[in-house]
Scaffold this active site. Sequence first.
Site, PDB file in Angstrom:
ATOM      1  N   LYS A 129       0.835  -1.204   0.000  1.00  0.00           N
ATOM      2  CA  LYS A 129       0.000   0.000   0.000  1.00  0.00           C
ATOM      3  C   LYS A 129       0.870   1.253   0.000  1.00  0.00           C
ATOM      4  O   LYS A 129       0.599   2.204  -0.741  1.00  0.00           O
ATOM      5  CB  LYS A 129      -0.953  -0.020   1.203  1.00  0.00           C
ATOM      6  CG  LYS A 129      -2.045  -1.069   1.055  1.00  0.00           C
ATOM      7  CD  LYS A 129      -2.851  -1.308   2.327  1.00  0.00           C
ATOM      8  CE  LYS A 129      -3.810  -2.484   2.118  1.00  0.00           C
ATOM      9  NZ  LYS A 129      -4.537  -2.873   3.324  1.00  0.00           N
TER      10      LYS A 129
ATOM     11  N   GLN B 153      -4.867  -1.434   9.440  1.00  0.00           N
ATOM     12  CA  GLN B 153      -4.691  -2.761   8.841  1.00  0.00           C
ATOM     13  C   GLN B 153      -5.306  -3.833   9.738  1.00  0.00           C
ATOM     14  O   GLN B 153      -5.016  -3.881  10.937  1.00  0.00           O
ATOM     15  CB  GLN B 153      -3.186  -3.024   8.620  1.00  0.00           C
ATOM     16  CG  GLN B 153      -2.869  -4.347   7.955  1.00  0.00           C
ATOM     17  CD  GLN B 153      -3.409  -4.446   6.523  1.00  0.00           C
ATOM     18  OE1 GLN B 153      -3.333  -3.506   5.746  1.00  0.00           O
ATOM     19  NE2 GLN B 153      -3.977  -5.593   6.180  1.00  0.00           N
TER      20      GLN B 153
ATOM     21  N   ASP C 213     -11.233   2.876   3.773  1.00  0.00           N
ATOM     22  CA  ASP C 213     -11.587   1.467   3.594  1.00  0.00           C
ATOM     23  C   ASP C 213     -13.113   1.303   3.516  1.00  0.00           C
ATOM     24  O   ASP C 213     -13.599   0.228   3.178  1.00  0.00           O
ATOM     25  CB  ASP C 213     -11.068   0.635   4.776  1.00  0.00           C
ATOM     26  CG  ASP C 213      -9.853  -0.187   4.397  1.00  0.00           C
ATOM     27  OD1 ASP C 213      -9.582  -0.323   3.187  1.00  0.00           O
ATOM     28  OD2 ASP C 213      -9.180  -0.707   5.319  1.00  0.00           O
TER      29      ASP C 213
END
Length: 291
Positions: A53, A97, A120
Site C-alpha cells: 500500500k 490494517q 476502507d
Amino acid sequence: MAQLIDGKAIAADIRLDLKSKVEQHLASGARPPALSVVLVGDDPASGIYVNFKEKACKQIGMKTETHRLPKETSESELVSLIDQLNNDPEVDGILVQLPLPKQIDKLRIIGRISPIKDVDGLGAKNQGLLSLGLAGHRPCTPLGVMKLLETTGIDLSGKQAAVIGRSILVGSPMVRLLGHANATVTNIHSRTTNARALAREADIIVAAAGVPELVKKDWVKPEAVLIDVGIHRNEGGKLVGDLAFDEVEPIASHITPVPGGVGPMTIAMLLSNCIQAYEWRITGDHPYLVY
Ligand code: ADP
C-alpha cells in the site's frame, strides 16, 4: 475457454489515471494527498500488505506514513492515535490494517475514524450510506470487483448473482453493490444448506468465503462470470483462490485469475478512495455534510 479478466492491467490503468490527477493537483500548488496507515502487531502478511500500500501510494505521488505499534497496544492508545490522525489537516485517509490483536474491538476502532477519512469504507457511516445507495467511501475489494465486472461490458441489470461470504469487508458490501446495479443477489454463507444449487443458478458468482477451491465445476452454470476474491497457498506452495480454477475455467464466460485478478484492484480502489477523500476535503463539498 473463459475470457481472463486481467485485474493487474485494469488496476495499472486506473493507477495511471490517479497519478495524473495527483499531478494536476500538485501543478495547481496544492499539497499531495496523504494516507496514514496504522499497523498493530507483527503479523507477516499484514506487514506485506502495508508495504504494498505504501509503495502504491508513492508511485502515484501521494504521501504516506505508517504508524507501527506493538501487539500489546491497548484499545485506548489506538483510539488516541486515531483521534490525532482525525484532527490532522495534513491526513486525508486513515487505514487500520486488519486483523487487530484480540484485546482491541475492531469495530470500535474503525468506527472512531472520521467517515471522510475512512478510505476502507468499513465504518458504520459509510456502510450505512452504501446501504442507502448514497455517495460515500465504498469498501475497496467489492468496489474493485464492480470495476472488473464493468470492464466485461456485461449489463448486470436483471442478472442472477451469487455472493459467497458475508463479511463486513467483502461479502456484505458486495451484495449491496450488486443490488444497486440491479442484479438479483443471493448471499451464500457458512450456514447455507444448498450452496451448490444456489450458486449454479447464478449468472455471476463472487467467491469470498476464504475457503480454498470451494467452488467446483458442479457449482457453476455454463457461461457464468466468475470472480475470485480468495487467496491461499496450497500444500504444493501454489497460490489458489476460492474457485477450483482448472475445473471451472472451461465452462465460464469470464474469470479472474489468482493472483492478478481482484487483489491489484483492491489497492487501486484504496488509492481512488484516498484521492476522493482529498478532493472532498479541499473542495469542502462532500456527502458527510448532507447525510
Ligand atoms: P473475507 O475477508 O474474504 O470476506 P472472511 O473469512 O472474513 O473472508 O469471511 C468468510 C465468509 O465466508 C463468512 O461470511 C462465512 O459465512 C463464509 N463462508 C465460510 N465458509 C463457507 C462455506 N463453506 N460456504 C459458504 N460460505 C462460507
